[in-house]
Design an enzyme around this catalytic site. Sequence first.
Site, PDB file in Angstrom:
ATOM      1  N   ASP A  14     -19.257  -9.123  25.217  1.00 35.26           N
ATOM      2  CA  ASP A  14     -19.138 -10.453  24.959  1.00 35.26           C
ATOM      3  C   ASP A  14     -17.604 -10.737  25.256  1.00 35.26           C
ATOM      4  O   ASP A  14     -16.950 -11.840  24.602  1.00 35.26           O
ATOM      5  CB  ASP A  14     -19.800 -11.133  23.804  1.00 35.26           C
ATOM      6  CG  ASP A  14     -21.057 -11.000  23.480  1.00 35.26           C
ATOM      7  OD1 ASP A  14     -21.829 -11.060  24.702  1.00 35.26           O
ATOM      8  OD2 ASP A  14     -21.225 -10.273  22.321  1.00 35.26           O
TER       9      ASP A  14
ATOM     10  N   GLY B  17     -17.215 -10.934  32.762  1.00 40.14           N
ATOM     11  CA  GLY B  17     -17.847 -11.544  33.942  1.00 40.14           C
ATOM     12  C   GLY B  17     -16.260 -12.310  34.638  1.00 40.14           C
ATOM     13  O   GLY B  17     -16.328 -12.086  35.723  1.00 40.14           O
TER      14      GLY B  17
ATOM     15  N   HIS C 104     -23.174 -11.637  31.841  1.00 38.88           N
ATOM     16  CA  HIS C 104     -21.975 -11.846  32.452  1.00 38.88           C
ATOM     17  C   HIS C 104     -21.651 -13.349  32.974  1.00 38.88           C
ATOM     18  O   HIS C 104     -22.457 -13.729  34.122  1.00 38.88           O
ATOM     19  CB  HIS C 104     -21.262 -10.692  33.678  1.00 38.88           C
ATOM     20  CG  HIS C 104     -21.228  -9.659  32.928  1.00 38.88           C
ATOM     21  ND1 HIS C 104     -20.934  -8.275  33.530  1.00 38.88           N
ATOM     22  CD2 HIS C 104     -21.051  -9.286  31.643  1.00 38.88           C
ATOM     23  CE1 HIS C 104     -20.811  -7.202  32.907  1.00 38.88           C
ATOM     24  NE2 HIS C 104     -21.058  -7.812  31.885  1.00 38.88           N
TER      25      HIS C 104
ATOM     26  N   GLN D  49     -21.997  -4.365  28.111  1.00 34.74           N
ATOM     27  CA  GLN D  49     -21.776  -4.361  26.610  1.00 34.74           C
ATOM     28  C   GLN D  49     -20.254  -4.034  26.316  1.00 34.74           C
ATOM     29  O   GLN D  49     -19.462  -4.346  27.282  1.00 34.74           O
ATOM     30  CB  GLN D  49     -22.797  -3.393  26.111  1.00 34.74           C
ATOM     31  CG  GLN D  49     -24.204  -3.769  25.770  1.00 34.74           C
ATOM     32  CD  GLN D  49     -24.867  -3.442  27.223  1.00 34.74           C
ATOM     33  OE1 GLN D  49     -24.808  -2.201  27.824  1.00 34.74           O
ATOM     34  NE2 GLN D  49     -26.035  -4.384  27.546  1.00 34.74           N
TER      35      GLN D  49
ATOM     36  N   THR E  95     -28.995 -14.139  24.961  1.00 33.39           N
ATOM     37  CA  THR E  95     -29.876 -14.436  23.581  1.00 33.39           C
ATOM     38  C   THR E  95     -29.664 -15.840  23.049  1.00 33.39           C
ATOM     39  O   THR E  95     -30.611 -16.402  22.628  1.00 33.39           O
ATOM     40  CB  THR E  95     -30.028 -13.286  22.673  1.00 33.39           C
ATOM     41  OG1 THR E  95     -28.481 -13.636  22.269  1.00 33.39           O
ATOM     42  CG2 THR E  95     -30.121 -12.193  22.993  1.00 33.39           C
TER      43      THR E  95
ATOM     44  N   PRO F 297     -25.876 -16.979  18.013  1.00 31.73           N
ATOM     45  CA  PRO F 297     -24.298 -17.397  17.442  1.00 31.73           C
ATOM     46  C   PRO F 297     -23.764 -15.767  17.282  1.00 31.73           C
ATOM     47  O   PRO F 297     -24.018 -14.902  16.555  1.00 31.73           O
ATOM     48  CB  PRO F 297     -24.502 -18.041  16.374  1.00 31.73           C
ATOM     49  CG  PRO F 297     -25.770 -17.586  15.520  1.00 31.73           C
ATOM     50  CD  PRO F 297     -26.675 -17.452  16.879  1.00 31.73           C
TER      51      PRO F 297
END
Length: 425
Positions: free
Chosen positions: A13, A17, A41, A225, A302, A305
């Site tokens: 995260d 991307g 991404h 990842q 997903t 948070p």
Amino acid sequence: MANTVIIGAQWGDEGKGKIVDMLSARSQVIVRFQGGNNAGHTIKVGNEETILHLVPSGILHPGALCLVGNGVVLDPEVFLRETEELAARGVDVSPGRLAISKKAHLILPYHKSLDKAREAKRAGHKIGTTGRGIGPCYEDKAARVGLRAGDLADPDLVRAKVRHALLEKNVLLRELYKFEALDPDAVSDGLLALAPRLLPYVQDTDARLHAAMEAGADVLFEGAQGIHLDIDHGTYPFVTSSNTVAGNAAAGSAVAPSALERVVGVIKAYTTRVGSGPFPTELLDDAGSYLRTNGHEFGATTGRPRRCGWFDAVVARESVRLNGITDLALTKLDVLQNLPVLRICVAYELDGKTLDYLPQEEGALGRVTPVYEEVPGFEEDISGCRDFAELPDTVRAYVERLEELTGARMSFISVGPGREQTIER
């Protein structure tokens, strides 16, 4: 531009991307080399946001050849749905510019059932899987019983493999996990119904990639990842099911390691993590909430948070060492605006010792105490800066300190989500 590997240098995260999208404009081929649709991404072009799970991020650049490598595990339904959504927006997703390796393993319904059943069984000891069948599919690959994309051309082989797999998996689902067993004919029928739409994409990607490289094309190898979710080198067992390190770009794409000339590590100006697992710099206070809200820290796949914390230079140094990172891309620097003080984790304390590296014993990272260094924060809006010299002194000092601590140059600095909001040094 040389052949370049892009990896996430934290727990995922990190904003890969956007950086992949930027470098894709300078590449003729983009290859996704590991992972599955447990990664998302996000790319923002103007006011339009695109979230890609399996299709390589270079698909938004007309003319780029996008390949899904043999190291990826592919959910046929997700792939086809993603291509349909892109096509509806006018993106060219024809098999002429988008292809799947014949050797890529397929995620089937029983993989997803097992993933969810196991996580439910773990109760208070959850790993944090997305339940998308990634791990069980990689298990079948390692056990040499997996179904590969190229198998779709042989219906009898598909039926035989599914039937053989469910002999074992139905016992587990029914007897151990108390989940509903799956009918092998129904699973095979569903998969073979998708085959006519999927098979045009299933190609000899090795040959296409090597031909492009021989013709002088620049190739971008896109990982999913983050490095610290690597099955071997991450915070085991709270990891993903594949090797996320840069070295796996060769194995997951079918090229020689000598073809990998540049490694770009994408890293946030702070740290985040989704799911379970140790996180030394996690903030459970107002600062953590501020980072989550201001940084829009919710999973692209997903919606979960993300846990937020201060920048961890120990984690970053390990990423540089493991991957031979030549350039770092610092993202979300603008999110730190209005924090009066910024803290950087420079070392750990564990059992009376000071460590400048990650402990290797299982569970040890969950017992460390971070050693912090404080630097001034900033109030200025930096989203319009397009040159490093335009950044305020305090911001430049923060970036330069991160360079010193990580041992790698911040060649790209993102000051906002837009394509144009990136400083390149």
